[in-house]
Design a protein around this motif. Structure first.
Motif, PDB file in Angstrom:
ATOM      1  N   PRO A 155      11.266  34.557  10.848  1.00 52.07           N
ATOM      2  CA  PRO A 155      12.555  35.094  11.327  1.00 52.07           C
ATOM      3  C   PRO A 155      13.773  34.508  10.625  1.00 52.07           C
ATOM      4  O   PRO A 155      14.898  34.889  10.959  1.00 52.07           O
ATOM      5  CB  PRO A 155      12.549  34.732  12.816  1.00 52.07           C
ATOM      6  CG  PRO A 155      11.624  33.571  12.943  1.00 52.07           C
ATOM      7  CD  PRO A 155      10.566  33.787  11.906  1.00 52.07           C
ATOM      8  N   TYR A 156      13.564  33.612   9.655  1.00 47.10           N
ATOM      9  CA  TYR A 156      14.688  33.008   8.927  1.00 47.10           C
ATOM     10  C   TYR A 156      14.757  33.535   7.491  1.00 47.10           C
ATOM     11  O   TYR A 156      15.299  32.867   6.612  1.00 47.10           O
ATOM     12  CB  TYR A 156      14.534  31.483   8.917  1.00 47.10           C
ATOM     13  CG  TYR A 156      14.515  30.850  10.282  1.00 47.10           C
ATOM     14  CD1 TYR A 156      15.688  30.460  10.920  1.00 47.10           C
ATOM     15  CD2 TYR A 156      13.311  30.635  10.951  1.00 47.10           C
ATOM     16  CE1 TYR A 156      15.672  29.868  12.179  1.00 47.10           C
ATOM     17  CE2 TYR A 156      13.280  30.047  12.211  1.00 47.10           C
ATOM     18  CZ  TYR A 156      14.457  29.669  12.814  1.00 47.10           C
ATOM     19  OH  TYR A 156      14.434  29.089  14.059  1.00 47.10           O
ATOM     20  N   HIS A 157      14.212  34.705   7.235  1.00 46.11           N
ATOM     21  CA  HIS A 157      14.195  35.248   5.879  1.00 46.11           C
ATOM     22  C   HIS A 157      15.611  35.634   5.440  1.00 46.11           C
ATOM     23  O   HIS A 157      16.527  35.794   6.261  1.00 46.11           O
ATOM     24  CB  HIS A 157      13.274  36.463   5.810  1.00 46.11           C
ATOM     25  CG  HIS A 157      13.679  37.575   6.746  1.00 46.11           C
ATOM     26  ND1 HIS A 157      14.666  38.500   6.447  1.00 46.11           N
ATOM     27  CD2 HIS A 157      13.240  37.894   7.987  1.00 46.11           C
ATOM     28  CE1 HIS A 157      14.819  39.341   7.442  1.00 46.11           C
ATOM     29  NE2 HIS A 157      13.954  38.997   8.404  1.00 46.11           N
ATOM     30  N   VAL A 158      15.800  35.785   4.120  1.00 50.78           N
ATOM     31  CA  VAL A 158      17.096  36.181   3.586  1.00 50.78           C
ATOM     32  C   VAL A 158      17.483  37.540   4.169  1.00 50.78           C
ATOM     33  O   VAL A 158      16.699  38.486   4.151  1.00 50.78           O
ATOM     34  CB  VAL A 158      17.057  36.240   2.047  1.00 50.78           C
ATOM     35  CG1 VAL A 158      18.370  36.797   1.495  1.00 50.78           C
ATOM     36  CG2 VAL A 158      16.789  34.855   1.462  1.00 50.78           C
ATOM     37  N   GLY A 159      18.688  37.616   4.699  1.00 51.69           N
ATOM     38  CA  GLY A 159      19.164  38.837   5.328  1.00 51.69           C
ATOM     39  C   GLY A 159      19.074  38.806   6.844  1.00 51.69           C
ATOM     40  O   GLY A 159      19.649  39.664   7.526  1.00 51.69           O
ATOM     41  N   ALA A 160      18.363  37.826   7.397  1.00 49.05           N
ATOM     42  CA  ALA A 160      18.193  37.743   8.847  1.00 49.05           C
ATOM     43  C   ALA A 160      19.479  37.259   9.514  1.00 49.05           C
ATOM     44  O   ALA A 160      20.147  36.353   9.021  1.00 49.05           O
ATOM     45  CB  ALA A 160      17.042  36.804   9.188  1.00 49.05           C
ATOM     46  N   ASP A 161      19.809  37.871  10.649  1.00 51.81           N
ATOM     47  CA  ASP A 161      20.933  37.433  11.471  1.00 51.81           C
ATOM     48  C   ASP A 161      20.375  36.507  12.548  1.00 51.81           C
ATOM     49  O   ASP A 161      19.705  36.960  13.478  1.00 51.81           O
ATOM     50  CB  ASP A 161      21.629  38.650  12.102  1.00 51.81           C
ATOM     51  CG  ASP A 161      22.931  38.274  12.808  1.00 51.81           C
ATOM     52  OD1 ASP A 161      23.040  37.130  13.279  1.00 51.81           O
ATOM     53  OD2 ASP A 161      23.822  39.133  12.906  1.00 51.81           O
ATOM     54  N   LEU A 162      20.638  35.228  12.425  1.00 52.87           N
ATOM     55  CA  LEU A 162      20.043  34.254  13.336  1.00 52.87           C
ATOM     56  C   LEU A 162      20.535  34.446  14.767  1.00 52.87           C
ATOM     57  O   LEU A 162      19.792  34.203  15.720  1.00 52.87           O
ATOM     58  CB  LEU A 162      20.351  32.826  12.867  1.00 52.87           C
ATOM     59  CG  LEU A 162      19.877  32.462  11.447  1.00 52.87           C
ATOM     60  CD1 LEU A 162      20.012  30.964  11.218  1.00 52.87           C
ATOM     61  CD2 LEU A 162      18.449  32.915  11.203  1.00 52.87           C
ATOM     62  N   ARG A 163      21.763  34.897  14.924  1.00 52.45           N
ATOM     63  CA  ARG A 163      22.278  35.118  16.280  1.00 52.45           C
ATOM     64  C   ARG A 163      21.522  36.238  16.971  1.00 52.45           C
ATOM     65  O   ARG A 163      21.181  36.138  18.149  1.00 52.45           O
ATOM     66  CB  ARG A 163      23.775  35.433  16.236  1.00 52.45           C
ATOM     67  CG  ARG A 163      24.653  34.240  15.834  1.00 52.45           C
ATOM     68  CD  ARG A 163      26.091  34.650  15.677  1.00 52.45           C
ATOM     69  NE  ARG A 163      26.262  35.621  14.600  1.00 52.45           N
ATOM     70  CZ  ARG A 163      27.402  36.234  14.317  1.00 52.45           C
ATOM     71  NH1 ARG A 163      28.472  35.985  15.036  1.00 52.45           N
ATOM     72  NH2 ARG A 163      27.476  37.088  13.318  1.00 52.45           N
ATOM     73  N   LYS A 164      21.249  37.319  16.243  1.00 51.27           N
ATOM     74  CA  LYS A 164      20.482  38.418  16.836  1.00 51.27           C
ATOM     75  C   LYS A 164      19.048  37.990  17.123  1.00 51.27           C
ATOM     76  O   LYS A 164      18.448  38.440  18.099  1.00 51.27           O
ATOM     77  CB  LYS A 164      20.493  39.632  15.901  1.00 51.27           C
ATOM     78  CG  LYS A 164      21.831  40.354  15.853  1.00 51.27           C
ATOM     79  CD  LYS A 164      21.754  41.623  15.028  1.00 51.27           C
ATOM     80  CE  LYS A 164      23.083  42.368  15.049  1.00 51.27           C
ATOM     81  NZ  LYS A 164      23.033  43.612  14.227  1.00 51.27           N
TER      82      LYS A 164
END
Length: 361
Positions: free
Chosen positions: A170-179
């Motif tokens: 879930p921490y891949h490039v492009g991921a929104d950590l807040r979502k």
């Protein structure tokens, strides 16, 4: 075909993430009471070998190379793995078997069913191996064998040097950590059941809220167990505690307008310090540009001070869970670039970005 495709996929997703497979092997060792007994270098070699064996068996099954020996080896492999899946199903020591890395998560029940089907397939191909159609002449098969082994080992070495070419976390490039941390409205919540132990006239009995007795019973004890997990967001254990003040700065980091650089080092005592000069240059650029840079680690003050003494680090240090840090990036240390909580870049310590690369993100 079922065996071949499954083994190729399983071996490949392990090979592109050898550190992830190593962490899973360590989870198994911890589950059987052997944490820290097997050295890290041995679990890493085991990770690479396991991925290579699975991938090679899949390719050899697909191309019908050495049919008799390969089908026997596949059956033996599954006969060894299947009792482990039975143990996982009955004892539930680990929630995910790690069969397909982070690409596909299976419950222990699904893992057991998968292995039963694959073992049945292995029995069939072992019994009727001569029906497998040869795709290459025997004198050309050695080329396929060598190419398969070289490819899968090289893939693991590359992923160890740089980063996995495919990132399923879930921490891949492009991921929104807040979502990734949000819980949707209407999502199933975790459920708990409380049992009360009460006493009356010397007799102890257990009750729940549904059949709680009158006040003549005397309270002795109670216990609460979780009966249902409910919805768990993809990112549920990400927090950043600033060591200097003890403040939780997670929200600040994820909502900051200007870019944030995170140097990720799960264990600073084991971190590679060969590129500290470039890391310091990145910090100087970030400081001059008004960006923020933190080092996230699970190490204690002694390891942090040693890192500062070696590298001359001036960036602030924060505490984050080690498992979370290992999930974020497969490098120790590694660099993460965030913009308003969105991952814009990830780099291994062996492939750190230039200032121009950072500016272009």
């Amino acid at each position: 075909m079922i065996l071949a495709v499954t083994f190729i996929f399983s071996g490949y997703v392990k090979a592109i993430d050898p550190l992830g497979t190593q962490y899973k092997i360590q989870d198994y060792l911890e589950a059987v009471g052997l944490p820290g007994v097997v050295p890290d270098w041995l679990t890493l070699i085991t990770s690479v070998v396991l991925a290579g064996v699975e991938f090679a068996l899949g390719v050899f099954l697909l191309t019908a190379i050495h049919r008799r020996g390969v089908t026997k080896a596949t059956l033996i492999f599954l006969l060894i793995a299947s009792p482990i899946t039975v143990w996982l199903y009955l004892a539930n020591p680990i929630e995910d078997c790690g069969c397909f890395g982070d690409a596909i998560k299976l419950s222990n029940g699904q893992t057991l069913l998968k292995n039963l089907v694959l073992t049945l397939c292995a029995f069939m191909v072992c019994r009727w191996y001569s029906m497998m159609r040869l795709l290459f002449l025997r004198r050309a098969q050695w080329m396929i064998v060598n190419a398969t082994i070289i490819f899968i080992v090289a893939q693991s070495i590359y992923s160890l040097y740089d980063l996995p070419p495919f990132d399923f976390r879930p921490y891949h490039v492009g991921a929104d950590l807040r979502k990734g941390m949000e819980i949707p409205s209407g999502a199933e919540k975790p459920k708990f059941e409380t049992t009360f132990i009460l006493k009356k006239n010397g007799e102890e009995r257990e009750f729940t809220l549904d059949n709680y007795p009158d006040s003549t019973w005397e309270f002795v004890d109670s216990r609460t167990v979780q009966t249902s997990k409910g919805y768990v967001p993809p990112i549920h254990d990400f927090s950043i505690i600033l060591n200097e003040t003890g403040e939780d700065i997670t929200e600040k980091v994820l909502t900051q307008e200007k870019p944030v650089l995170l140097l990720i080092a799960p264990h600073l005592e084991k971190a590679d310090d060969s590129n500290f000069g470039q890391i310091d240059q990145i910090y100087e650029f970030a400081h001059e540009a008004g960006w923020t840079m933190y080092c996230l680690t699970a190490s204690g003050e002694k390891a942090i001070q040693r890192w500062i003494d070696i590298t001359g680090a001036e960036y602030p240090f924060c505490t984050t869970d080690a498992t979370t840090l290992k999930t974020i990036i497969r490098s120790n240390p590694g660099l993460l670039l965030l913009k308003k909580g969105i991952v814009k870049g990830k780099w291994s310590h062996n492939r750190l970005p230039s200032i121009e690369d950072l500016q272009s993100k």
